[in-house]
Write a protein that holds these residues in place. Sequence first.
Motif, short mmCIF file in Angstrom:
data_model
loop_
_atom_site.label_atom_id
_atom_site.label_comp_id
_atom_site.label_asym_id
_atom_site.label_seq_id
_atom_site.Cartn_x
_atom_site.Cartn_y
_atom_site.Cartn_z
N TYR A 247 -4.49 0.78 -78.18
CA TYR A 247 -4.76 -0.51 -77.55
C TYR A 247 -4.27 -0.54 -76.10
O TYR A 247 -4.96 -1.03 -75.20
N ARG A 332 -0.10 -4.89 -81.14
CA ARG A 332 -0.71 -5.44 -79.93
C ARG A 332 0.13 -6.54 -79.29
O ARG A 332 -0.09 -6.90 -78.13
N ALA A 377 -14.39 -3.35 -78.08
CA ALA A 377 -13.72 -3.94 -79.24
C ALA A 377 -14.34 -5.28 -79.60
O ALA A 377 -14.48 -5.62 -80.77
N ILE A 403 -11.14 -2.14 -85.85
CA ILE A 403 -10.31 -2.65 -84.76
C ILE A 403 -8.85 -2.71 -85.17
O ILE A 403 -7.95 -2.38 -84.39
N ARG A 404 -8.59 -3.09 -86.39
CA ARG A 404 -7.21 -3.14 -86.88
C ARG A 404 -6.62 -1.73 -87.01
O ARG A 404 -5.43 -1.52 -86.74
N ALA A 407 -5.51 -0.75 -83.66
CA ALA A 407 -4.34 -1.52 -83.26
C ALA A 407 -3.07 -1.01 -83.94
O ALA A 407 -2.02 -0.84 -83.29
N GLU A 429 -8.74 -12.25 -85.75
CA GLU A 429 -8.72 -10.93 -85.10
C GLU A 429 -9.19 -11.04 -83.65
O GLU A 429 -8.66 -10.36 -82.76
N TRP A 432 -6.19 -12.27 -81.70
CA TRP A 432 -5.15 -11.27 -81.43
C TRP A 432 -5.66 -10.19 -80.46
O TRP A 432 -4.95 -9.81 -79.53
N GLU A 433 -6.84 -9.69 -80.69
CA GLU A 433 -7.37 -8.56 -79.90
C GLU A 433 -7.66 -8.96 -78.46
O GLU A 433 -7.42 -8.20 -77.53
#
Length: 499
Positions: A247, A332, A377, A403-404, A407, A429, A432-433
């Motif tokens: 990330y 992240r 992402a 994606i997780r 991360a 998500e 957070w992303e």
Amino acid sequence: MRKIVVLLTVVFLSSCSGFLEENVRGIISPNNFYNSDQEAIQAANGIYLGMRANNLYGGWQGLTAFTIFGSDEAMPSRIFGGLGAIMDYNLTETNYGNAYTIWRDLYGVIGDANSVIANVDGNEKLTVPVQDKVIGEALFLRAMAYYHLTALWGDVPFFTEDLPLDEVAALGRASKEEIRTAMIADLKRAEVLLPSVNEGSDLGRATKWAAKFLRTRFHLWEQDWASALASSKDIIDNSPHALMSTYGEVFDVNNQFNQEAIFGFDFTKDVPSNAQDITDSFNPRLRDEPKNANLRNEFAGKLNDLGEEFNGYGLTVPLTDLVESYPTEDPRRPYNLMDQYLGYDLTFTYFTKRTNFDFVNSPRYNHGEWWITMRLAQVYLMAAEAANELGNTDEALTYTNEIRRRAYGTDSPVAAADQSGIRTAIQDELKWELAGESERRYDLVRWGILVETVRNSSYGIFKGPENIKDYMVKLPIPQEEIDLNPNLLESDASNNGYR
């Protein structure tokens, strides 16, 4: 032929410092311009400059103020300018929190794009490859302008021809559905005209994948889930873009044009008309930090030894709700939330990845960096959302968990199994992303949950949770525009509910 306003630019031939150098405004007849490929490219550069103006992507009270403020993501660190009106949800036709200048400049971009397309398309003085590239870029940037107009105001005036100003000034509002349908068609054309990749001095310009990204966003607004999924998958499977392995690499200032970045606005240090201050909004200011004011001189000295400085406005900070809800175990988190620096406790929490303390290469008002607005992402999460709404829950989980996995560095699947639970997991998500870098408020409006989300958020000194009404998912058309064009109220005398 009537004269038009054209933004002329000079190409800057260094790939690492961008393709726009200076902005010269002039009144030019099309008969005396568009006589060479270079002139056509200069005209296209002018549209980019319009879009990265301070009231749009270049400034701290531009589009960013309406995409992340007034949501559950960010807030100003203090009452300043029109930001209070946004956070208090007391916007009116005259108290518009900079919305008027956003409206005006977006239509400036549209007018410039219309003029460029009209004068480049079929122009025998230009080579076909340059015609294609310039028209593709103009279509893309015009669609981006209409994207924001429809997201903020819904139904708005719509025109795609190079109309005289008196005709533009008399237009009523077209439906947002009509506009989005037309822009989707334009973006499909742009995808054919634009290159798959740009290199050298063209780095930072639009590509077919940026056009496809924007088209996907339109599909999501229209809840055309099948088209959104198809276009997202095309980007994931066939574009040259790839997720960075970690990330943190996405935000490496020494590798801004990385594989994950699809589009952004390139700001070049020490270039006339650069005047970019959006980063200053995210950078802390020294007068606020550190928390222990008695250590301020000591702290400033340590920053100076590193060639750094807290030299911004410090206005854009995470909402308390984001800080408290962001999972503490999520790797992240430190890239998104910073409440300490060099071992000193800070007064405010900041969006780490949006800051730049390098006062040598990125001084106040003069930043040399690429402001990423589209990255891969987000495409994965758009694909997840579309797949889930189609009932393809396994596919939605696959995209979300990818994606997780990036991360966390290992499998960390979401704890949801049914469509409703997965929908919530995808929404979280995205939070957070993409904290501090995307369109959180737009998403909450799209999902139909902005009002309830704001009402259940803590806004500190701001009164948004108490003041927000259902109609406030849209902005009022500014009174200045209504005074010039009463037809703006013809289809909706309430002005989006504000009358």
